[in-house]
Design a protein around this motif. Structure first.
Motif, mmCIF file in Angstrom:
data_model
loop_
_atom_site.group_PDB
_atom_site.id
_atom_site.type_symbol
_atom_site.label_atom_id
_atom_site.label_comp_id
_atom_site.label_asym_id
_atom_site.label_seq_id
_atom_site.Cartn_x
_atom_site.Cartn_y
_atom_site.Cartn_z
ATOM 1 N N ASN A 41 51.120 45.009 34.431
ATOM 2 C CA ASN A 41 51.165 46.305 35.110
ATOM 3 C C ASN A 41 50.875 46.147 36.600
ATOM 4 O O ASN A 41 50.050 45.325 36.994
ATOM 5 N N ILE A 42 51.537 46.945 37.422
ATOM 6 C CA ILE A 42 51.238 46.991 38.851
ATOM 7 C C ILE A 42 50.066 47.944 39.071
ATOM 8 O O ILE A 42 50.112 49.118 38.679
ATOM 9 N N VAL A 43 49.011 47.432 39.652
ATOM 10 C CA VAL A 43 47.822 48.235 39.956
ATOM 11 C C VAL A 43 47.806 48.476 41.460
ATOM 12 O O VAL A 43 47.770 47.528 42.245
ATOM 13 N N THR A 44 47.831 49.736 41.853
ATOM 14 C CA THR A 44 47.871 50.093 43.269
ATOM 15 C C THR A 44 46.619 50.875 43.639
ATOM 16 O O THR A 44 46.240 51.831 42.953
ATOM 17 N N MET A 45 45.990 50.448 44.717
ATOM 18 C CA MET A 45 44.824 51.142 45.255
ATOM 19 C C MET A 45 45.204 51.750 46.604
ATOM 20 O O MET A 45 45.769 51.054 47.455
ATOM 21 N N PRO A 46 44.916 53.033 46.818
ATOM 22 C CA PRO A 46 45.226 53.630 48.125
ATOM 23 C C PRO A 46 44.427 52.999 49.251
ATOM 24 O O PRO A 46 44.844 53.005 50.403
ATOM 25 N N GLU A 47 43.272 52.429 48.898
ATOM 26 C CA GLU A 47 42.434 51.692 49.830
ATOM 27 C C GLU A 47 41.569 50.749 49.006
ATOM 28 O O GLU A 47 41.462 50.894 47.785
ATOM 29 N N PRO A 48 40.962 49.746 49.626
ATOM 30 C CA PRO A 48 40.163 48.792 48.853
ATOM 31 C C PRO A 48 39.077 49.469 48.022
ATOM 32 O O PRO A 48 38.455 50.441 48.439
ATOM 33 N N ALA A 49 38.880 48.947 46.824
ATOM 34 C CA ALA A 49 37.886 49.504 45.903
ATOM 35 C C ALA A 49 36.484 49.386 46.487
ATOM 36 O O ALA A 49 36.108 48.350 47.032
ATOM 37 N N GLN A 50 35.719 50.444 46.333
ATOM 38 C CA GLN A 50 34.332 50.470 46.787
ATOM 39 C C GLN A 50 33.350 50.586 45.628
ATOM 40 O O GLN A 50 32.185 50.210 45.755
ATOM 41 N N ARG A 51 33.829 51.141 44.491
ATOM 42 C CA ARG A 51 32.951 51.364 43.342
ATOM 43 C C ARG A 51 33.680 50.853 42.091
ATOM 44 O O ARG A 51 34.585 51.516 41.579
ATOM 45 N N VAL A 52 33.274 49.682 41.633
ATOM 46 C CA VAL A 52 33.978 48.978 40.559
ATOM 47 C C VAL A 52 33.110 48.984 39.303
ATOM 48 O O VAL A 52 31.891 48.780 39.362
ATOM 49 N N VAL A 53 33.738 49.204 38.160
ATOM 50 C CA VAL A 53 33.084 49.032 36.860
ATOM 51 C C VAL A 53 33.773 47.887 36.136
ATOM 52 O O VAL A 53 35.004 47.883 35.997
ATOM 53 N N THR A 54 32.983 46.921 35.678
ATOM 54 C CA THR A 54 33.513 45.762 34.962
ATOM 55 C C THR A 54 33.173 45.885 33.486
ATOM 56 O O THR A 54 32.033 46.153 33.134
ATOM 57 N N MET A 55 34.156 45.653 32.624
ATOM 58 C CA MET A 55 33.984 45.915 31.202
ATOM 59 C C MET A 55 33.993 44.657 30.342
ATOM 60 O O MET A 55 34.333 44.727 29.152
ATOM 61 N N ALA A 56 33.616 43.535 30.908
ATOM 62 C CA ALA A 56 33.444 42.297 30.140
ATOM 63 C C ALA A 56 32.645 41.331 31.005
ATOM 64 O O ALA A 56 32.752 41.355 32.238
ATOM 65 N N PRO A 57 31.833 40.470 30.388
ATOM 66 C CA PRO A 57 31.035 39.523 31.182
ATOM 67 C C PRO A 57 31.869 38.616 32.080
ATOM 68 O O PRO A 57 31.503 38.373 33.233
ATOM 69 N N HIS A 58 33.018 38.133 31.574
ATOM 70 C CA HIS A 58 33.817 37.235 32.422
ATOM 71 C C HIS A 58 34.399 37.980 33.614
ATOM 72 O O HIS A 58 34.567 37.411 34.701
ATOM 73 N N VAL A 59 34.680 39.272 33.414
ATOM 74 C CA VAL A 59 35.203 40.095 34.510
ATOM 75 C C VAL A 59 34.160 40.232 35.613
ATOM 76 O O VAL A 59 34.470 40.143 36.809
ATOM 77 N N THR A 60 32.915 40.430 35.220
ATOM 78 C CA THR A 60 31.841 40.526 36.207
ATOM 79 C C THR A 60 31.764 39.256 37.040
ATOM 80 O O THR A 60 31.630 39.302 38.276
ATOM 81 N N GLU A 61 31.870 38.104 36.394
ATOM 82 C CA GLU A 61 31.814 36.832 37.119
ATOM 83 C C GLU A 61 32.995 36.687 38.069
ATOM 84 O O GLU A 61 32.853 36.174 39.189
ATOM 85 N N LEU A 62 34.174 37.132 37.646
ATOM 86 C CA LEU A 62 35.354 37.040 38.502
ATOM 87 C C LEU A 62 35.201 37.917 39.749
ATOM 88 O O LEU A 62 35.547 37.498 40.862
ATOM 89 N N VAL A 63 34.682 39.135 39.567
ATOM 90 C CA VAL A 63 34.532 40.044 40.707
ATOM 91 C C VAL A 63 33.486 39.509 41.682
ATOM 92 O O VAL A 63 33.669 39.573 42.906
ATOM 93 N N PHE A 64 32.389 38.955 41.180
ATOM 94 C CA PHE A 64 31.411 38.336 42.062
ATOM 95 C C PHE A 64 32.049 37.168 42.823
ATOM 96 O O PHE A 64 31.831 37.015 44.036
ATOM 97 N N ALA A 65 32.824 36.343 42.135
ATOM 98 C CA ALA A 65 33.472 35.211 42.801
ATOM 99 C C ALA A 65 34.431 35.671 43.878
ATOM 100 O O ALA A 65 34.623 34.986 44.890
ATOM 101 N N ALA A 66 35.022 36.851 43.674
ATOM 102 C CA ALA A 66 35.962 37.401 44.656
ATOM 103 C C ALA A 66 35.251 37.996 45.866
ATOM 104 O O ALA A 66 35.913 38.491 46.791
ATOM 105 N N GLY A 67 33.928 37.955 45.870
ATOM 106 C CA GLY A 67 33.173 38.470 47.003
ATOM 107 C C GLY A 67 32.882 39.952 46.932
ATOM 108 O O GLY A 67 32.468 40.556 47.929
ATOM 109 N N ALA A 68 33.084 40.560 45.757
ATOM 110 C CA ALA A 68 32.917 42.009 45.637
ATOM 111 C C ALA A 68 31.817 42.386 44.658
ATOM 112 O O ALA A 68 31.801 43.517 44.141
ATOM 113 N N GLY A 69 30.893 41.488 44.395
ATOM 114 C CA GLY A 69 29.821 41.785 43.454
ATOM 115 C C GLY A 69 28.978 42.969 43.859
ATOM 116 O O GLY A 69 28.492 43.728 43.006
#
Length: 305
Positions: A41-69
């Motif tokens: 699926n194409i995911v489009t954000m009108p602007e960069p995400a500021q408030r993220v909810v992660t729904m799996a432990p590996h997802v949390t690790e990925l978002v932290f690695a991306a600099g957005a923890g």
């Protein structure tokens, strides 16, 4: 005028840095960003995400690695790495979410895991118009790619690219060193009662392949099938491997009573920390390196009496 090799490399580096800074500047300015998630699926954000909810432990690790923890406002049970993740409010687990609490967090991006997310609850969230990014890495190389895509959605592309680059290098190094080595047939045990394993579509199976191994149940149609002991004995793997928690006893020990099993005869019963094997985040690449060493040890034991 031709540039020297060193000058060419410098020019490429400058160009790459400029591109990353440009992406970061565009994101900071609130420019729309689009990426494709692991469901296609194409995911489009009108602007960069500021408030993220992660729904799996590996997802949390990925978002932290991306600099957005620091943008994660809610997560699920067992999201405990990196240590900062322990302080994030919980909104349930992979299969049952507290929808009211989630909505109260006012997220602008949900990063979910396809398998354990309740479809009915996700449909409720879709109706609210909150963008959903499905995360389901199937190959080791999907991990750095996921970091980069999540970095784009979060406006942290420079940090994400910096984190992804050494992971790609590590995967390439493992593949170059081990993938063409003599094959080792492996049974991967997720759980002992009932006896769960993984098929060839799961990322652990790709790690086994990168290390020059062969998942004996790769051809099964179910991602995490239940098998019986007799099926394992028939396949007679050279290695028995399990993801184990630090406080667990060796869950492979009961196999030692099957003295005819090749893995038992050669003492190839190996455990690797579960979080390094069962979470499709950056640490899985560290787990893959350990796996490669275990399979190399099994090869060495072929020559022993």
């Amino acid at each position: 005028m031709l540039l020297s090799n060193s000058n060419q490399r410098a020019a490429i580096l400058v160009s790459l840095l400029f591109s990353l800074l440009l992406v970061a500047a565009e994101n900071a300015a609130g420019a729309p960003v689009s990426v494709r998630d692991d469901a296609g699926n194409i995911v489009t954000m009108p602007e960069p995400a500021q408030r993220v909810v992660t729904m799996a432990p590996h997802v949390t690790e990925l978002v932290f690695a991306a600099g957005a923890g620091n943008r994660i406002v809610g997560t699920v049970k067992y999201s405990d790495y990196p240590p900062a993740a322990k302080n994030i409010p919980r909104i349930g687990d992979n299969s049952l979410l507290d929808i009211e609490r989630l909505i109260a967090l006012k997220p602008d991006l949900l990063v979910v895991w396809r398998h354990n997310s309740a479809d009915r609850q996700l449909d409720q969230l879709r109706q609210l118009g909150i963008p959903l990014f499905y995360s389901d890495p199937r190959k080791l190389r999907d991990i750095p790619d996921s970091i980069v895509r999540l970095g784009r959605l979060s406006g942290t592309s420079a940090e994400a690219e910096k984190a992804a680059a050494p992971l790609r290098e590590k995967i390439d190094a493992l593949s170059h060193k081990y993938q063409q080595r003599p094959r080792v047939r492996v049974f991967y045990q997720v759980w002992s009662r009932p006896l769960y394993t993984l098929n060839g579509n799961q990322i652990v199976s790709d790690a086994i392949n990168v290390c020059g191994g062969e998942n004996i149940f790769a051809n099964l149609s179910v991602t995490a099938p239940v098998v019986n002991i007799e099926a394992v004995l028939v396949e007679n793997p050279e290695v028995l491997l399990s993801g184990q928690r630090k406080d667990d006893k060796n869950d492979l020990d009961y196999w030692r009573s099957y003295s005819g099993l090749l893995a038992v005869r050669r003492n190839n019963l190996f455990g690797i920390e579960a979080d390094l094997m069962n979470r499709a985040g950056p640490r899985l690449i560290e787990g893959a390196a350990m796996l490669c060493e275990k399979l190399e040890l099994a090869r060495a034991r072929r020559a022993q009496p």
